[in-house]
Structure formats: C-alpha cells, structure tokens
Design an enzyme around this catalytic site. Structure first.
Site, PDB file in Angstrom:
ATOM      1  CB  SER A  29      32.310  40.071  88.328  1.00 11.80           C
ATOM      2  OG  SER A  29      31.284  39.608  87.495  1.00 11.80           O
ATOM      3  CG  PHE A  30      36.182  34.424  85.498  1.00  7.80           C
ATOM      4  CD1 PHE A  30      37.443  34.799  85.076  1.00  7.80           C
ATOM      5  CD2 PHE A  30      35.553  33.373  84.851  1.00  7.80           C
ATOM      6  CE1 PHE A  30      38.073  34.138  84.027  1.00  7.80           C
ATOM      7  CE2 PHE A  30      36.168  32.698  83.806  1.00  7.80           C
ATOM      8  CZ  PHE A  30      37.438  33.091  83.395  1.00  7.80           C
TER       9      PHE A  30
ATOM     10  CD  GLU B  76      37.493  41.256  78.765  1.00  6.45           C
ATOM     11  OE1 GLU B  76      37.851  42.305  78.205  1.00  6.45           O
ATOM     12  OE2 GLU B  76      37.764  40.113  78.334  1.00  6.45           O
TER      13      GLU B  76
ATOM     14  CG  HIS C 208      30.184  38.967  94.299  1.00  5.48           C
ATOM     15  ND1 HIS C 208      30.638  38.144  93.290  1.00  5.48           N
ATOM     16  CD2 HIS C 208      29.879  40.149  93.700  1.00  5.48           C
ATOM     17  CE1 HIS C 208      30.613  38.805  92.146  1.00  5.48           C
ATOM     18  NE2 HIS C 208      30.154  40.025  92.365  1.00  5.48           N
TER      19      HIS C 208
ATOM     20  CD  GLU D 225      23.651  36.255  86.460  1.00  8.36           C
ATOM     21  OE1 GLU D 225      24.177  37.357  86.669  1.00  8.36           O
ATOM     22  OE2 GLU D 225      23.838  35.258  87.190  1.00  8.36           O
TER      23      GLU D 225
ATOM     24  NE  ARG E 256      28.559  36.453  84.873  1.00  9.87           N
ATOM     25  CZ  ARG E 256      28.981  37.504  85.549  1.00  9.87           C
ATOM     26  NH1 ARG E 256      28.134  38.191  86.293  1.00  9.87           N
ATOM     27  NH2 ARG E 256      30.248  37.887  85.488  1.00  9.87           N
TER      28      ARG E 256
ATOM     29  CG  HIS F 102      24.525  40.354  82.875  1.00 14.65           C
ATOM     30  ND1 HIS F 102      24.971  41.125  83.934  1.00 14.65           N
ATOM     31  CD2 HIS F 102      24.321  39.122  83.382  1.00 14.65           C
ATOM     32  CE1 HIS F 102      25.028  40.385  85.027  1.00 14.65           C
ATOM     33  NE2 HIS F 102      24.639  39.165  84.710  1.00 14.65           N
TER      34      HIS F 102
ATOM     35  CG  ASP G  32      22.552  44.746  81.060  1.00 11.40           C
ATOM     36  OD1 ASP G  32      23.667  44.187  81.013  1.00 11.40           O
ATOM     37  OD2 ASP G  32      22.037  45.121  82.137  1.00 11.40           O
TER      38      ASP G  32
ATOM     39  CG  ASN H  25      33.509  47.143  91.118  1.00 13.88           C
ATOM     40  OD1 ASN H  25      34.450  46.380  90.910  1.00 13.88           O
ATOM     41  ND2 ASN H  25      33.095  47.423  92.339  1.00 13.88           N
TER      42      ASN H  25
ATOM     43  CB  CYS I 284      24.580  47.779  85.446  1.00 12.61           C
ATOM     44  SG  CYS I 284      25.385  46.666  84.279  1.00 12.61           S
TER      45      CYS I 284
END
Length: 447
Positions: free
Chosen positions: A22-23, A26, A137, A174, A213, A249, A251, A364, A370
């Site tokens: 997930s570019f 971080e 993904h 998203e 995004r 995002h 959030d 992750n 999330c």
C-alpha cells in the site's frame, strides 16, 4: 424508534502477511517482509470486539475474503489446477501472488459507504460497495463484498445495496474511511460529511508524493445513490499536505460521533470555511458542532500517523460523554499520551480512553477505526440484520476456537504458494459461513 451506531468489525484472514503493498501507507511499507502471525492478528481483533460488546455496544462480525484469490489469477491468464496456478504465479510473478493473498478485507471501513435511513429520501439504509480503485490488492475485494453485505443486511424492506462505482481513476472510492456523520440522536437526520483527496474533472490542490485515493466525483455519486438531501451533505477536501505525510484516508486524521468531530488542525483544506459550513448546516437541525481540533504544536501529523491517534473509535456513552478507543501505539508515544491525558481530564465530551493491542493490524497500516464499518440502525433495522453475525459471548468462544483450529501462528511470503494454505483457508471459510449463516458467499462455494 431508538437508534444505534453498530460496529461491524472484519475478521483478519488466514493469509495475513506483511507485503508492503500500500504505497502511501507508511506502516505498510515500513513492515514489508516481516513474519506475521495470523492467529494472533485474528485474536487481537476479536478481543477488541468482545471488550466493546461487553461494554454494551452493538457489535457485529464480517468474515474475511477467500485468499489467495485463484479466480483473479485465472482472469490474468494463469491456468491448470489450483496447485499449478499457485506454483506458476509464485515462480513468475511473486508480487502478484502477494497481492492476491492480501488479508486487507479485514479493514471493513473500506468495504462500503453507509447512509442511515434517517438521511435517505426513501427511508432505507443504503450501502455502496467501495471500488478501492487505487490499489489492485484492494480493488479485487469489491466483487465478494457485494455478495457478503446482502448476506448480512438481507432485508429489502430496510436495506438497499448498490454495486461499486465504475473502477476508473475518475471515480476512485475508498468507502466509509472517507465519510463521517454529524448530528444528534442516531435515528434523527444528520449531516453527512464526505472527504475527498482530489477532483477528477477540475484542477485544484493535489498531493505530490502520495496518491489521493478518493475523488470528489466518487463522493458525489455515492451521495446521489443514497438519496441524500444536498442541504444536509458536505463535500470537504482533505489537506494534500497531510496525504503526503501518510494520511491516505481521512480516518487517519479525523473521527466523529454524533455532534463531535475530533481531528488534527491540518486535516482539511480551508479548515475554517469547512467548520463554518458544517456549523451552519447543523444549526438547521438544531444541533451544535463540538469541534475538538488537535494543534500541530501538541501532536504533529507525523506522530498522529505513526500512532494512529485519529484512527480511533469514538463511542457515545450512556452518560452523554464519549469513549475513545485507541491503539497501544498512542499510549506509547509521550506527546500523544500527554495530549490524551489532558483531554480526558478536561470538561470536554471525551472523558475515557480504552487502549488495545492491535499490533498485527497496525504494522500493516490499520488501527481500530480501519477494522470496523459503522452502520447506524434503528430498532427495526437491527432486528432485520442477520442475527448470527452479532457478537455474543457464545459466538466469541466459537470464533476464538475456530481461529485456534484453522490459523497458522506465523506466515512468510514463501508460505503463500503452499497449496495446503489455500485448502486450509477454504475449509475454514466454509465452516465460518455455517457459523454466521451466510450461505455460499465465496467463489469456491459458488463454482
């Protein structure tokens, strides 16, 4: 009728691993190639669910998706038996194998955007599956999400399910991670706040380092699908500068509940105008915005991102105050913990903290917020939800035992090509669909 904010948390899948896919996220890239512990990850999530259910909050469970996604690989030209497909992709396209094995569907805040019946013109709860166009993904999740959600919210009288928007750059969506609701009682009309990173058809401020995004056009389309009143809807641009610092995002930089908006001072572009607009719209509902703005001087954006201070759950308590659910990382950071300690000791709405160890998910790039999809329901709608997904003490024990039986306690990239892992996952998910009374929601069950 009474109203509730119900949290539906995603169960972590059996292929949870650290791939750095997930570019812009971080934590995801920092922990790439570390050994993961899927069993621990699932249990950490379940413990958070149980703790909140024990406090009296309505808590649901959403299942993981089938991974590796063999059907996706076949669409990309791999053929033969499932074992041959796995062997071929591991040898010739290893990063692709990692992508189709991602357990990222655990982050159900990205599953869909949800609008309550109190806000929709037809008086029903609306769901729009997120296309997650920006990351391959994640984009492959939409097809199964579109089957899973109607299996949980399975009453046409109360629930409307919309397919994902077309998966194109103009309409990158998203889900609920870029959506907040501000108002009073849950079963009363409120202001819906859609946050976007860029405009697809007009020029404007954009981040330079990481991708934005969510598009304004996608947010507007979802609002139309959900039959929202424009007078009670706001579209707000996230500050491109914070996207470039890892706020992929909204959030990650803001969270709301009822009339409270908890956010960093740099979260939004034109923040003063944004708050004035929200206050004006809320005044039309005879509600007053309580805006808790965290100064950069007290908590930097970098610290907010590394600790996921704002990727927290803000929960309303019976006494009218708020509980903030935070990850362990927020307690471990001196400046963040100092700010939070002062916050709860003051006379503001947030007066309690609950700290959870969610390190497997955090590494992750996913914190408490999330992991959950917020769905505001009234009594009748709650009764119409598939009752088997609602967490009870008995279901917690069943799911905990299910995890013990099926999940591995360590996973590395090389394990993804193991055909036994594929079969272990299918066996586990087949059993889970019976536990949760979902029916044949997975490709291997329907084919």
């Amino acid at each position: 009728m009474a109203g509730y904010e119900v949290n539906f948390d995603g169960l972590v899948g059996l292929t949870h691993h650290y791939a750095g896919l997930s570019f812009g996220n971080e934590a995801s890239t920092t922990h790439q190639n570390r050994t993961s512990n899927p069993r621990l990850a699932a249990k950490q999530g379940l413990l958070k669910m149980k703790a909140l259910a024990d406090l009296g909050y309505k808590q649901g469970v959403l299942p993981p998706q089938e991974r590796p996604a063999i059907g996706v690989l076949r669409k990309l030209g791999f053929s033969g038996s499932d074992e041959q497909v796995l062997s071929d992709v591991a040898r010739n396209a290893p990063r692709l194998l990692s992508a189709v094995s991602s357990a990222s569907s655990m982050w159900t805040a990205n599953a869909a955007t949800v609008s309550p019946s109190a806000d929709s013109a037809d008086g029903r709860v609306h769901f729009t599956v997120a296309n997650l166009h920006n990351k391959f993904h994640r984009a492959i999740e939409a097809e199964t999400t579109a089957v899973l959600l109607p299996a949980v919210f399975n009453n046409h009288r109360h629930f409307v399910h919309h397919d994902a928007l077309p998966s194109v750059t103009l309409l990158g969506d998203e889900g609920a991670a870029n959506h907040n609701r501000l108002g009073g009682e849950y079963d009363s009309p409120a202001i819906q706040m859609f946050v976007y990173g860029r405009q697809g058809m007009e020029s404007g401020a954009v981040p330079g380092r990481y991708p934005a995004r969510q598009t304004r056009e996608a947010s507007q389309a979802v609002a139309r699908l959900h039959q929202l009143d424009p007078k009670r809807t706001v579209f707000v641009q996230q500050n491109p500068a914070v996207i470039d610092q890892g706020v992929f995002h909204n959030d990650v930089i803001a969270v709301s509940n009822r009339n409270v908006l908890f956010h960093h001072e740099l979260a939004f572009l034109s923040s003063t105008q944004v708050m004035d607009d929200i206050r004006c719209k809320m005044a039309g509902l005879e509600q007053q915005l309580v805006n808790i703005e965290v100064p950069e001087a007290e908590v930097s954006v970098a610290d907010a991102v590394s600790t996921y201070l704002f990727n927290s759950q803000l929960l309303h308590k019976a006494n009218g105050k708020m509980l903030l659910v935070i990850p362990q990382e927020s307690q471990d950071n001196p400046s963040v913990w100092r700010y939070l300690s002062e916050l709860v000791s003051g006379d503001g709405p947030i007066d309690e903290l609950r700290v959870f160890d969610l390190r497997e998910s955090m590494r992750n790039g996913g914190g408490p917020a999330c992991l959950r999809l917020r769905v505001v329901l009234n009594d009748a709608e709650l009764q119409a939800v598939n009752s088997r997904v609602m967490l009870t003490p008995a279901l917690f024990v069943t799911l905990n035992n299910w995890v013990d039986q099926h999940y591995r306690d360590h996973l590395q990239f090389k394990d993804l090509a193991d055909p036994h892992l594929l079969q272990e996952g299918r066996q586990a998910l087949d059993e889970l669909t019976r536990i949760l009374n979902l029916g044949p929601v997975y490709p291997f069950q329907r084919n």
